[in-house]
Design a protein around this motif. Structure first.
Motif, PDB file in Angstrom:
ATOM      1  N   GLU A 375       0.974  -1.245  -0.279  1.00 18.82           N
ATOM      2  CA  GLU A 375       0.042   0.302  -0.208  1.00 18.82           C
ATOM      3  C   GLU A 375       1.174   1.200  -0.211  1.00 18.82           C
ATOM      4  OE1 GLU A 375      -2.452   1.059  -0.329  1.00 18.82           O
ATOM      5  OE2 GLU A 375      -2.619   3.170   0.417  1.00 18.82           O
ATOM      6  N   PRO A 376       1.434   1.622   0.987  1.00 18.03           N
ATOM      7  CA  PRO A 376       2.718   2.584   1.328  1.00 18.03           C
ATOM      8  C   PRO A 376       3.532   2.856  -0.192  1.00 18.03           C
ATOM      9  CG  PRO A 376       3.884   1.803   2.020  1.00 18.03           C
ATOM     10  CD  PRO A 376       2.418   0.852   2.026  1.00 18.03           C
ATOM     11  N   ILE A 377       3.663   2.150  -1.449  1.00 16.60           N
ATOM     12  CA  ILE A 377       4.493   1.843  -2.280  1.00 16.60           C
ATOM     13  C   ILE A 377       3.217   2.593  -3.460  1.00 16.60           C
ATOM     14  CG2 ILE A 377       5.906   0.627  -3.931  1.00 16.60           C
ATOM     15  CD1 ILE A 377       7.548  -0.992  -2.298  1.00 16.60           C
ATOM     16  N   ARG A 378       2.289   1.582  -3.512  1.00 14.28           N
ATOM     17  CA  ARG A 378       1.030   2.457  -4.585  1.00 14.28           C
ATOM     18  C   ARG A 378       0.619   3.733  -3.898  1.00 14.28           C
ATOM     19  NH1 ARG A 378      -1.000  -2.517  -3.355  1.00 14.28           N
ATOM     20  NH2 ARG A 378      -2.903  -2.266  -2.242  1.00 14.28           N
ATOM     21  N   SER A 399       4.028  12.956   0.691  1.00 14.71           N
ATOM     22  CA  SER A 399       5.277  11.906   0.192  1.00 14.71           C
ATOM     23  C   SER A 399       6.287  10.861   1.950  1.00 14.71           C
ATOM     24  CB  SER A 399       5.818  12.194  -0.135  1.00 14.71           C
ATOM     25  OG  SER A 399       5.880  13.447  -0.725  1.00 14.71           O
ATOM     26  N   PHE A 400       6.364  11.754   2.936  1.00 14.95           N
ATOM     27  CA  PHE A 400       7.218  11.848   4.581  1.00 14.95           C
ATOM     28  C   PHE A 400       6.321  10.955   4.728  1.00 14.95           C
ATOM     29  CE2 PHE A 400       9.713  15.490   3.394  1.00 14.95           C
ATOM     30  CZ  PHE A 400      11.000  14.695   3.853  1.00 14.95           C
ATOM     31  N   TYR A 401       4.695  10.614   5.298  1.00 11.09           N
ATOM     32  CA  TYR A 401       4.180   9.187   5.786  1.00 11.09           C
ATOM     33  C   TYR A 401       4.246   8.562   5.241  1.00 11.09           C
ATOM     34  CZ  TYR A 401       0.574   7.083   7.208  1.00 11.09           C
ATOM     35  OH  TYR A 401      -0.302   6.200   8.043  1.00 11.09           O
ATOM     36  N   TYR A 402       4.039   8.535   3.777  1.00 10.04           N
ATOM     37  CA  TYR A 402       4.133   6.641   2.855  1.00 10.04           C
ATOM     38  C   TYR A 402       5.419   6.115   2.934  1.00 10.04           C
ATOM     39  CZ  TYR A 402      -0.232   7.999   1.911  1.00 10.04           C
ATOM     40  OH  TYR A 402      -1.953   7.460   2.150  1.00 10.04           O
ATOM     41  N   ARG A 403       7.274   7.021   2.746  1.00  7.29           N
ATOM     42  CA  ARG A 403       8.577   6.739   2.967  1.00  7.29           C
ATOM     43  C   ARG A 403       8.263   6.467   4.172  1.00  7.29           C
ATOM     44  NH1 ARG A 403      12.999   9.729   4.042  1.00  7.29           N
ATOM     45  NH2 ARG A 403      11.373  10.115   6.078  1.00  7.29           N
ATOM     46  N   ASP A 404       7.575   6.471   4.700  1.00  5.08           N
ATOM     47  CA  ASP A 404       7.857   5.912   6.554  1.00  5.08           C
ATOM     48  C   ASP A 404       7.225   5.337   6.789  1.00  5.08           C
ATOM     49  OD1 ASP A 404       9.715   8.543   7.437  1.00  5.08           O
ATOM     50  OD2 ASP A 404       8.436   9.354   8.477  1.00  5.08           O
ATOM     51  N   VAL A 406       6.790   3.043   4.299  1.00 10.75           N
ATOM     52  CA  VAL A 406       7.267   2.126   3.242  1.00 10.75           C
ATOM     53  C   VAL A 406       8.682   1.424   4.643  1.00 10.75           C
ATOM     54  CG1 VAL A 406       9.662   1.940   1.569  1.00 10.75           C
ATOM     55  CG2 VAL A 406       7.147   3.251   1.309  1.00 10.75           C
ATOM     56  N   HIS A 407       9.452   2.351   5.416  1.00  3.83           N
ATOM     57  CA  HIS A 407      10.758   1.793   5.443  1.00  3.83           C
ATOM     58  C   HIS A 407      10.279   0.578   6.925  1.00  3.83           C
ATOM     59  CE1 HIS A 407      13.821   5.377   5.272  1.00  3.83           C
ATOM     60  NE2 HIS A 407      13.544   4.531   4.167  1.00  3.83           N
ATOM     61  N   GLU A 408       8.869   1.107   7.268  1.00  3.83           N
ATOM     62  CA  GLU A 408       8.412   0.224   8.621  1.00  3.83           C
ATOM     63  C   GLU A 408       7.710  -0.708   7.803  1.00  3.83           C
ATOM     64  OE1 GLU A 408       8.293   1.808  11.440  1.00  3.83           O
ATOM     65  OE2 GLU A 408       7.053  -0.336  12.083  1.00  3.83           O
ATOM     66  N   ALA A 409       7.639  -1.543   6.719  1.00  2.00           N
ATOM     67  CA  ALA A 409       7.381  -2.792   6.187  1.00  2.00           C
ATOM     68  C   ALA A 409       8.692  -3.237   6.533  1.00  2.00           C
ATOM     69  CB  ALA A 409       6.507  -2.007   5.057  1.00  2.00           C
ATOM     70  N   PHE A 410       9.660  -2.220   5.952  1.00  2.00           N
ATOM     71  CA  PHE A 410      11.182  -3.504   5.613  1.00  2.00           C
ATOM     72  C   PHE A 410      11.467  -4.041   6.912  1.00  2.00           C
ATOM     73  CE2 PHE A 410      15.325  -2.788   5.402  1.00  2.00           C
ATOM     74  CZ  PHE A 410      15.901  -3.554   4.264  1.00  2.00           C
ATOM     75  N   LEU A 411      10.971  -2.664   8.027  1.00  2.00           N
ATOM     76  CA  LEU A 411      11.830  -3.627   9.606  1.00  2.00           C
ATOM     77  C   LEU A 411      10.754  -4.765   9.975  1.00  2.00           C
ATOM     78  CD1 LEU A 411      12.258  -0.088  11.246  1.00  2.00           C
ATOM     79  CD2 LEU A 411      13.625  -1.534  10.751  1.00  2.00           C
TER      80      LEU A 411
END
Ligand code: PLP
Length: 635
Positions: A375-378, A399-404, A406-411
């Motif tokens: 979802e955040p990448i979409r 942008s900052f919200y979704y970028r964060d 993305v990081h969360e999903a990676f973690l």
């Protein structure tokens, strides 16, 4: 400001980097787009390109980084001091003269102290020593018996004995009393050697100054005697029948004083002490104003990195204030001494280094819709497609919200590295687009205004902030930084500059801008086949002295050049920077011992069949060569 690449001129670069504001008339840009040093003498004005100097140095085997010393500027600065004071003295009808001393602590390098003494000799310019080591330098350097050696700092019997030998040799060596404890030692040692000392007193003034050292000025300043202590010293000297030895009053308000009104206030307070101590019978001949005369590092005309006065104004105000406050009491005008260090030597040195690499924050994106991703990448891909110039702040926030996210999903292990990279590239692409639209916004938020800084490139420079520009790190000192060539081309990038130390403080990220300080510097894209050289200017004071060996980067190569009376460039002095072996020795590693241990390790590895004999030889050769090499990056 010219925004057009094809019509960009050197005048545009001069405006962009502010060289005419901080250059003090010593530096300008040549029609070829290179920085040139301007050397003026009674024979004429000569201009030499820094790029040409660099070529000459590289042809002589000196590699970057190089601390370049421009000897003509030392001579010029000293001449300017005397001419400015003489002008003020003449116009005010002051009945004495000016005589300066150079504080060795400001740049202790042998070559510099010798150059200051040589060019200062016609004016009887002296030296200030704040320690035994500095006094030893002064005693062996000054031979002109009209020049002064001023001894500041705490003095033990050995320090005093040394100064008394200088007196015996006919040098005017003055002990400035910093503590009551020094008085009996000076009296006892001078009786022992049978020579009358020349004495001064350092006063603790109440005057406070603006600028970086504001906290160290005024009643709580660390150095100087209070009015009570001064009274005691005068009494002790009277009792010893040595009051006639007291000839000088000294104060030092701090370095880089930005405000001339502070200097006037200090001189006024000092004059009140002068009148009172003279009234007690002391034969005062000198008033020593210490250092403090500032340098206009950023060309702003006020603030901590600048000054709100010129050299002429400083001299005129000093002369006028002394006269104004002594004349009502008929006190004879003293010789005016200054201990200016920074203002004398800062302009002479330029740190030169090359750029090794650049990291940009340009997105690398294929045209993906992001549909098959989380979802955040979409959301980021969607935002990128729909970016609306009227809602920049909203897109910025999202942008900052979704970028964060993305990081969360990676973690959480929900996405892999490639997806994270896709998300980040999408994010960067949106920010780049927003940044390009910000100039159209009438009242952008602070976040939008500083977006350019967030996206700035990192240019990696071949130098160490800690070794060559310690004040940039320690006290946030701003030095003018700019490329020394390609100034007829419009710079197309904005960047911060990182050094070689891999320390997050090892960077330059505050620069002189057109309307104030900026966090990024305009620079040119690198060319494949050409080195890109940066100069850091006005670094002749304190930087070489205070620098340290962080990450074991040693002293840089140093070169002194001068332009002779016919305008020819002379390479007068070269000092090779530290080798790796030398730097290791400073921190108590013995290079021979290290080599022996490495040698044994390699030999053991041959025995254990981990490497061949040939490999052993190659390794030992490389190890030995690296020991002898320069600590910086080799081209
Ligand atoms: N004199 C004394 C006693 C100092 O402590 C200093 C340095 O702070 C100076 C002179 C040189 O000051 P500046 O470099 O500001 O001229």
């Amino acid at each position: 400001m010219n925004d057009n690449d094809s019509t960009w001129t050197c005048t545009d670069s001069a405006e962009l980097y502010g060289i005419d504001r901080w250059g003090g008339g010593y530096f300008s840009i040549s029609p070829r787009g290179e920085i040139e040093v301007i050397s003026s003498s009674p024979h004429g004005e000569y201009r030499v390109s820094l790029r040409e100097i660099v070529q000459g140095l590289e042809a002589r085997g000196l590699e970057m980084p190089i601390m370049l010393r421009l000897e003509n500027l030392i001579e010029q600065r000293i001449g300017e001091f005397y001419s400015a004071f003489n002008k003020a003295i003449e116009s005010a009808g002051y009945r004495n003269c000016y005589q300066g001393v150079f504080p060795i602590k400001v740049n202790q390098q042998g070559n510099v102290v010798q150059a200051v003494s040589r060019y200062g000799d016609p004016y009887h310019h002296g030296l200030e020593a704040g320690s035994k080591a500095e006094l030893l330098i002064a005693m062996a350097t000054l031979t002109n018996s009209s020049s002064l050696i001023i001894c500041n700092g705490y003095k033990d019997a050995e320090f005093i004995d040394l100064g008394l030998q200088a007196r015996k040799l006919g040098l005017k060596c003055i002990f400035v009393i910093e503590t009551l404890k020094e008085v009996p030692i000076i009296l006892e040692r001078s009786a022992h050697w049978g020579v009358d000392p020349l004495l001064g007193i350092r006063m603790k003034l109440s005057t406070r100054v603006d600028g970086q050292w504001a906290g160290d000025s005024g009643d709580r300043s660390l150095f100087g005697l209070t009015s009570t202590q001064i009274t005691e010293v005068v009494e002790q000297l009277k009792t010893a029948r040595k009051l006639s030895c007291l000839q000088l009053l000294h104060f030092h308000l701090g370095s880089q004083i930005p405000n001339i009104r502070n200097i006037r206030d200090g001189v006024r307070e000092a004059c009140c002490y002068f009148v009172n101590i003279a009234a007690q019978g002391a034969d005062l001949k000198y008033l020593d104003l210490g250092g403090g005369l500032g340098i206009d590092y950023d060309g702003m005309g006020s603030g901590d990195h600048s000054v709100n006065y010129t050299l002429d104004e400083y001299c005129f105000d000093v002369v006028e204030t002394i006269q104004e406050h002594l004349d009502p009491y008929d006190v004879p005008h003293p010789t005016i001494i200054t201990e200016s260090g920074r203002a004398v030597v800062a302009p002479m040195s330029v740190l030169l280094f090359n750029i090794l690499d650049v990291v940009t924050f340009e997105p690398r994106l294929s045209n993906t819709s992001g549909d098959h991703h989380c979802e955040p990448i979409r959301a980021l891909c969607d935002a990128r497609r729909k970016l609306d110039a009227k809602r920049l702040q909203e897109f910025y926030n999202d942008s900052f919200y979704y970028r964060d996210q993305v990081h969360e999903a990676f973690l959480r292990g929900q996405i892999g590295l490639q997806e994270r990279a896709l998300g980040e590239n999408c994010f960067l692409s949106i920010l780049q687009e927003i940044a390009s639209l910000v100039p159209q916004v009438k009242y952008p938020s602070a976040e939008l205004k500083h977006l350019g800084d967030y996206l700035a490139d990192i240019y990696y420079g071949n130098f160490s902030v800690f070794k060559s520009l310690p004040d940039a790190w320690a006290i946030g000192q701003i030095f003018p930084v700019m490329p020394i060539h390609r100034l007829d081309e419009k710079p197309d990038r904005r960047a911060v500059i990182a050094d070689l130390t891999c320390d997050c403080d090892g960077k330059l990220d505050r620069f002189v801008g057109m309307q104030g300080h900026t966090n990024t510097l305009p620079l040119h894209s690198l060319k494949e086949d050409e080195e890109y050289y940066i100069g850091v200017f006005l670094v002749g004071a304190y930087q070489e002295t205070l620098g340290d060996f962080h990450n074991l980067f040693g002293d840089t190569n140093v070169a002194s050049v001068r332009v002779d009376a016919e305008g020819r460039l002379e390479f007068v002095h070269e000092i090779k920077g530290d080798s790796v072996a030398e730097v290791l020795g400073y921190v108590d590693h013995q290079p021979r011992e290290l080599y022996r241990r490495f040698h044994d390790f390699a030999e053991r590895s041959v025995r254990e069949s981990r490497i061949s004999l040939k490999e052993r030889q190659q390794m030992l050769e490389l190890y030995r060569k690296s020991m002898d090499g320069y600590t910086y990056f080799k081209g």
